[in-house]
Design a protein around this motif. Structure first.
Motif, PDB file in Angstrom:
ATOM      1  N   GLU A  60      43.695   3.470 -26.235  1.00 22.38           N
ATOM      2  CA  GLU A  60      44.131   4.158 -24.902  1.00 22.38           C
ATOM      3  C   GLU A  60      42.993   4.149 -23.839  1.00 22.38           C
ATOM      4  O   GLU A  60      42.896   4.224 -22.769  1.00 22.38           O
ATOM      5  CB  GLU A  60      44.825   5.594 -25.141  1.00 22.38           C
ATOM      6  N   ASP A  61      41.683   4.092 -24.409  1.00 20.27           N
ATOM      7  CA  ASP A  61      40.404   3.934 -23.559  1.00 20.27           C
ATOM      8  C   ASP A  61      39.782   2.463 -23.518  1.00 20.27           C
ATOM      9  O   ASP A  61      39.268   2.156 -24.754  1.00 20.27           O
ATOM     10  CB  ASP A  61      39.473   5.202 -23.987  1.00 20.27           C
ATOM     11  N   LEU A  62      40.073   1.849 -22.609  1.00 20.15           N
ATOM     12  CA  LEU A  62      39.432   0.469 -22.552  1.00 20.15           C
ATOM     13  C   LEU A  62      38.064   0.390 -21.623  1.00 20.15           C
ATOM     14  O   LEU A  62      37.648  -0.626 -21.323  1.00 20.15           O
ATOM     15  CB  LEU A  62      40.306  -0.685 -22.145  1.00 20.15           C
ATOM     16  N   SER A  63      37.526   1.706 -21.629  1.00 21.86           N
ATOM     17  CA  SER A  63      36.204   1.565 -20.546  1.00 21.86           C
ATOM     18  C   SER A  63      35.214   0.902 -21.169  1.00 21.86           C
ATOM     19  O   SER A  63      34.198   0.166 -20.148  1.00 21.86           O
ATOM     20  CB  SER A  63      35.781   3.038 -20.388  1.00 21.86           C
ATOM     21  N   PHE A  64      35.264   0.451 -22.224  1.00 17.66           N
ATOM     22  CA  PHE A  64      34.144  -0.384 -22.938  1.00 17.66           C
ATOM     23  C   PHE A  64      34.302  -1.630 -22.753  1.00 17.66           C
ATOM     24  O   PHE A  64      33.449  -2.675 -22.886  1.00 17.66           O
ATOM     25  CB  PHE A  64      34.051  -0.116 -24.269  1.00 17.66           C
ATOM     26  N   VAL A  65      35.470  -2.382 -22.059  1.00 15.34           N
ATOM     27  CA  VAL A  65      35.910  -3.725 -21.930  1.00 15.34           C
ATOM     28  C   VAL A  65      35.734  -3.806 -20.262  1.00 15.34           C
ATOM     29  O   VAL A  65      36.054  -3.156 -19.461  1.00 15.34           O
ATOM     30  CB  VAL A  65      37.296  -3.925 -22.034  1.00 15.34           C
ATOM     31  N   SER A  66      34.567  -4.786 -20.278  1.00 16.12           N
ATOM     32  CA  SER A  66      34.388  -5.306 -18.653  1.00 16.12           C
ATOM     33  C   SER A  66      35.430  -6.315 -18.356  1.00 16.12           C
ATOM     34  O   SER A  66      36.000  -7.102 -19.119  1.00 16.12           O
ATOM     35  CB  SER A  66      33.031  -5.818 -18.436  1.00 16.12           C
ATOM     36  N   GLY A  67      35.704  -6.131 -16.916  1.00 13.56           N
ATOM     37  CA  GLY A  67      36.567  -7.125 -16.473  1.00 13.56           C
ATOM     38  C   GLY A  67      36.209  -7.453 -14.985  1.00 13.56           C
ATOM     39  O   GLY A  67      35.856  -6.340 -14.231  1.00 13.56           O
ATOM     40  N   SER A  68      36.534  -8.532 -14.430  1.00 14.28           N
ATOM     41  CA  SER A  68      36.617  -8.848 -13.153  1.00 14.28           C
ATOM     42  C   SER A  68      37.657  -9.594 -12.801  1.00 14.28           C
ATOM     43  O   SER A  68      38.417 -10.288 -13.394  1.00 14.28           O
ATOM     44  CB  SER A  68      35.269  -9.572 -12.939  1.00 14.28           C
ATOM     45  N   ILE A  69      37.839  -9.757 -11.272  1.00 13.84           N
ATOM     46  CA  ILE A  69      38.914 -10.418 -10.727  1.00 13.84           C
ATOM     47  C   ILE A  69      38.777 -11.916 -11.131  1.00 13.84           C
ATOM     48  O   ILE A  69      39.789 -12.539 -11.385  1.00 13.84           O
ATOM     49  CB  ILE A  69      38.904 -10.253  -9.194  1.00 13.84           C
ATOM     50  N   ASP A  70      37.664 -12.378 -11.019  1.00 12.41           N
ATOM     51  CA  ASP A  70      37.377 -13.718 -11.497  1.00 12.41           C
ATOM     52  C   ASP A  70      37.887 -14.186 -12.960  1.00 12.41           C
ATOM     53  O   ASP A  70      38.443 -15.181 -13.430  1.00 12.41           O
ATOM     54  CB  ASP A  70      35.969 -14.099 -11.344  1.00 12.41           C
ATOM     55  N   ARG A  71      37.469 -13.185 -13.799  1.00 11.83           N
ATOM     56  CA  ARG A  71      37.747 -13.365 -15.204  1.00 11.83           C
ATOM     57  C   ARG A  71      39.228 -13.362 -15.487  1.00 11.83           C
ATOM     58  O   ARG A  71      39.791 -14.092 -16.270  1.00 11.83           O
ATOM     59  CB  ARG A  71      37.117 -12.138 -16.257  1.00 11.83           C
ATOM     60  N   TYR A  72      40.055 -12.283 -14.589  1.00 14.71           N
ATOM     61  CA  TYR A  72      41.472 -12.125 -14.734  1.00 14.71           C
ATOM     62  C   TYR A  72      42.092 -13.565 -14.222  1.00 14.71           C
ATOM     63  O   TYR A  72      43.041 -13.884 -14.789  1.00 14.71           O
ATOM     64  CB  TYR A  72      42.083 -10.941 -14.165  1.00 14.71           C
ATOM     65  N   LEU A 119      46.401 -10.921 -19.341  1.00 19.28           N
ATOM     66  CA  LEU A 119      45.237 -10.273 -18.743  1.00 19.28           C
ATOM     67  C   LEU A 119      44.576  -9.259 -19.868  1.00 19.28           C
ATOM     68  O   LEU A 119      43.081  -9.111 -19.863  1.00 19.28           O
ATOM     69  CB  LEU A 119      45.480  -9.281 -17.591  1.00 19.28           C
ATOM     70  N   LEU A 120      45.095  -8.533 -20.705  1.00 18.30           N
ATOM     71  CA  LEU A 120      44.453  -7.443 -21.526  1.00 18.30           C
ATOM     72  C   LEU A 120      43.943  -8.081 -22.696  1.00 18.30           C
ATOM     73  O   LEU A 120      44.598  -9.291 -22.908  1.00 18.30           O
ATOM     74  CB  LEU A 120      45.531  -6.545 -21.860  1.00 18.30           C
TER      75      LEU A 120
END
Length: 150
Positions: A70-82, A57-58
């Motif tokens: 440690e900071d992945l706030s710049f990565v967007s993710g969605s349930i559908d993508r996961y 997933l990551l």
């Protein structure tokens, strides 16, 4: 006290021929973060655990060094993508994700203190393996140790 005195003698295991999707489903059904993987004879091959799921997933960059990212706030993710990422590996053999060195097993005659030390490091279930046959004969978690203290 030895691990064999307190271990769960009915562990849920994953067979080496099962797929990622089957192992993941079993993990969800059992609410377990770690399942021993065994061959057709019941010999321990390693574990399928949450780290294997997180690695799917990551972002791949996190596998190089999780501490430096440690900071992945710049990565967007969605349930559908996961879900898409899980679907990509669903048919892969579970053994692709197994790494025995990630979490070595203990034996029934292992002192509980040794398991406590290992659990402090890995914080999951530990496979208990017969020394001669290498078959999984149980698992031990913090809960088995804590229950023994009642």
């Amino acid at each position: 006290m030895k691990i064999g005195d307190i271990m769960n003698r009915a562990p849920v295991t994953v067979q080496q021929g099962q797929t990622f999707a089957e192992a993941f489903k079993l993990m969800l059904e059992q609410r377990s973060s770690n399942l021993p993987v065994v061959d057709a004879q019941g010999a321990y091959l390693g574990n399928f655990d949450l780290r294997d799921v997180w690695n799917v997933l990551l972002p791949k960059a996190t596998q190089l060094s999780r501490k430096s990212l440690e900071d992945l706030s710049f990565v967007s993710g969605s349930i559908d993508r996961y879900k898409d990422r899980l679907a990509e590996v669903a048919g892969d053999p579970v053994t692709r994700f197994v790494n025995k060195s990630d979490q070595p097993a203990v034996h029934p005659d292992t002192p509980v203190t040794q398991a406590m030390l290992q659990l402090d490091t890995v914080n999951e279930a530990i496979a208990v393996v017969d020394r001669k046959t290498h078959h999984v004969v149980g698992v031990v978690t913090a809960w088995e140790i804590l229950d023994a203290l009642r």
